[in-house]
Design a protein around this motif. Sequence first.
Motif, mmCIF file in Angstrom:
data_model
loop_
_atom_site.group_PDB
_atom_site.id
_atom_site.type_symbol
_atom_site.label_atom_id
_atom_site.label_comp_id
_atom_site.label_asym_id
_atom_site.label_seq_id
_atom_site.Cartn_x
_atom_site.Cartn_y
_atom_site.Cartn_z
ATOM 1 N N LEU A 282 10.553 -3.623 -1.352
ATOM 2 C CA LEU A 282 9.864 -4.213 -2.506
ATOM 3 C C LEU A 282 8.430 -4.616 -2.161
ATOM 4 N N LEU A 283 8.223 -5.117 -0.964
ATOM 5 C CA LEU A 283 6.854 -5.434 -0.536
ATOM 6 C C LEU A 283 6.016 -4.167 -0.472
ATOM 7 N N TYR A 284 6.592 -3.090 0.045
ATOM 8 C CA TYR A 284 5.870 -1.808 0.084
ATOM 9 C C TYR A 284 5.541 -1.314 -1.321
ATOM 10 N N LEU A 285 6.422 -1.597 -2.273
ATOM 11 C CA LEU A 285 6.152 -1.190 -3.655
ATOM 12 C C LEU A 285 5.009 -1.990 -4.275
ATOM 13 N N GLY A 286 4.729 -3.151 -3.694
ATOM 14 C CA GLY A 286 3.643 -3.978 -4.203
ATOM 15 C C GLY A 286 4.093 -5.314 -4.755
ATOM 16 N N ALA A 287 5.353 -5.677 -4.556
ATOM 17 C CA ALA A 287 5.848 -6.960 -5.046
ATOM 18 C C ALA A 287 5.223 -8.105 -4.257
ATOM 19 N N ARG A 288 5.022 -9.228 -4.929
ATOM 20 C CA ARG A 288 4.524 -10.428 -4.250
ATOM 21 C C ARG A 288 5.653 -11.036 -3.444
ATOM 22 N N SER A 289 5.320 -11.618 -2.309
ATOM 23 C CA SER A 289 6.353 -12.172 -1.431
ATOM 24 C C SER A 289 7.180 -13.252 -2.121
ATOM 25 N N ASN A 290 6.575 -14.007 -3.042
ATOM 26 C CA ASN A 290 7.355 -15.040 -3.716
ATOM 27 C C ASN A 290 8.259 -14.468 -4.814
ATOM 28 N N LEU B 248 2.842 12.308 -0.889
ATOM 29 C CA LEU B 248 2.818 11.831 0.497
ATOM 30 C C LEU B 248 1.523 12.240 1.192
ATOM 31 N N LEU B 249 1.135 13.481 1.010
ATOM 32 C CA LEU B 249 -0.096 13.975 1.634
ATOM 33 C C LEU B 249 -1.307 13.180 1.148
ATOM 34 N N LYS B 250 -1.402 12.997 -0.158
ATOM 35 C CA LYS B 250 -2.524 12.242 -0.725
ATOM 36 C C LYS B 250 -2.508 10.792 -0.239
ATOM 37 N N ALA B 251 -1.340 10.196 -0.208
ATOM 38 C CA ALA B 251 -1.228 8.798 0.227
ATOM 39 C C ALA B 251 -1.612 8.656 1.693
ATOM 40 N N ARG B 252 -1.140 9.568 2.516
ATOM 41 C CA ARG B 252 -1.468 9.489 3.951
ATOM 42 C C ARG B 252 -2.957 9.665 4.188
ATOM 43 N N LYS B 253 -3.572 10.587 3.447
ATOM 44 C CA LYS B 253 -5.029 10.759 3.578
ATOM 45 C C LYS B 253 -5.750 9.489 3.149
ATOM 46 N N ARG C 270 -1.555 -1.321 -1.763
ATOM 47 C CA ARG C 270 -1.960 -1.716 -3.119
ATOM 48 C C ARG C 270 -3.120 -0.885 -3.633
ATOM 49 N N GLU C 271 -3.887 -0.304 -2.733
ATOM 50 C CA GLU C 271 -5.029 0.529 -3.121
ATOM 51 C C GLU C 271 -4.582 1.896 -3.655
ATOM 52 N N LEU C 272 -3.370 2.291 -3.341
ATOM 53 C CA LEU C 272 -2.869 3.605 -3.749
ATOM 54 C C LEU C 272 -2.455 3.595 -5.218
ATOM 55 N N PRO C 273 -2.513 4.762 -5.864
ATOM 56 C CA PRO C 273 -1.932 4.874 -7.212
ATOM 57 C C PRO C 273 -0.425 4.585 -7.140
ATOM 58 N N ALA C 274 0.144 4.164 -8.253
ATOM 59 C CA ALA C 274 1.539 3.716 -8.288
ATOM 60 C C ALA C 274 2.517 4.752 -7.732
ATOM 61 N N ARG C 275 2.389 6.022 -8.111
ATOM 62 C CA ARG C 275 3.352 7.033 -7.657
ATOM 63 C C ARG C 275 3.250 7.230 -6.141
ATOM 64 N N GLN C 276 2.029 7.241 -5.606
ATOM 65 C CA GLN C 276 1.868 7.398 -4.163
ATOM 66 C C GLN C 276 2.465 6.195 -3.433
ATOM 67 N N ARG C 277 2.248 5.005 -3.958
ATOM 68 C CA ARG C 277 2.801 3.788 -3.356
ATOM 69 C C ARG C 277 4.332 3.846 -3.402
ATOM 70 N N GLN C 278 4.867 4.334 -4.516
ATOM 71 C CA GLN C 278 6.317 4.437 -4.675
ATOM 72 C C GLN C 278 6.902 5.425 -3.655
#
Length: 179
Positions: free
Chosen positions: A43-51, A163-168, A126-134
Amino acid sequence: MTRSVLGWGRRPETPAADHASRGVDEAFADFYRAEAPGLATFLLYLGARSNDVPDLVQETMFAASRAWQDITNRRAWLRRVASREFGRLLSRVEPRAVGVSRTALMVDEAAFEHWEQTNEVLRQLRELPARQRQVMAWTYDGFSPSEIAVELGITREAVRSNLLKARKALTYLSEQGGV
């Protein structure tokens, strides 16, 4: 076991049914202990706040407990449901800073460095577009592109492309940020 005088309490069960119920409860408890920390990280990787993470994990695990007997791929099911819960939360809440808060319990230098690195990774994600982050969240959690494609309902090629776009993008962000 008998009911209390007021009629509350458990209904009488046969010893075999009681034993089977205890086995399911123990299996779910073991699953919860094993999977909750990884689900929180996902969930943190998806962008959820720790709280928000504890509530999201609890809601997801509660749903899992209700559907326990019907779930086949439990690890993937958890992440799919948690992703949906997070999406619902995002639609209700205005965006705020995401990160892992440093607590007073983290006193040694290694723990602090790990905290800093984790926050930097989360900032970059968080800088990545939603699908790449997902797709990255599923990848970090150990799922293959084929498994991710099935769970997200997209093609393997779309997963690999994201994945390729996100890694770049993460490489670029890492070079810019010095991490």
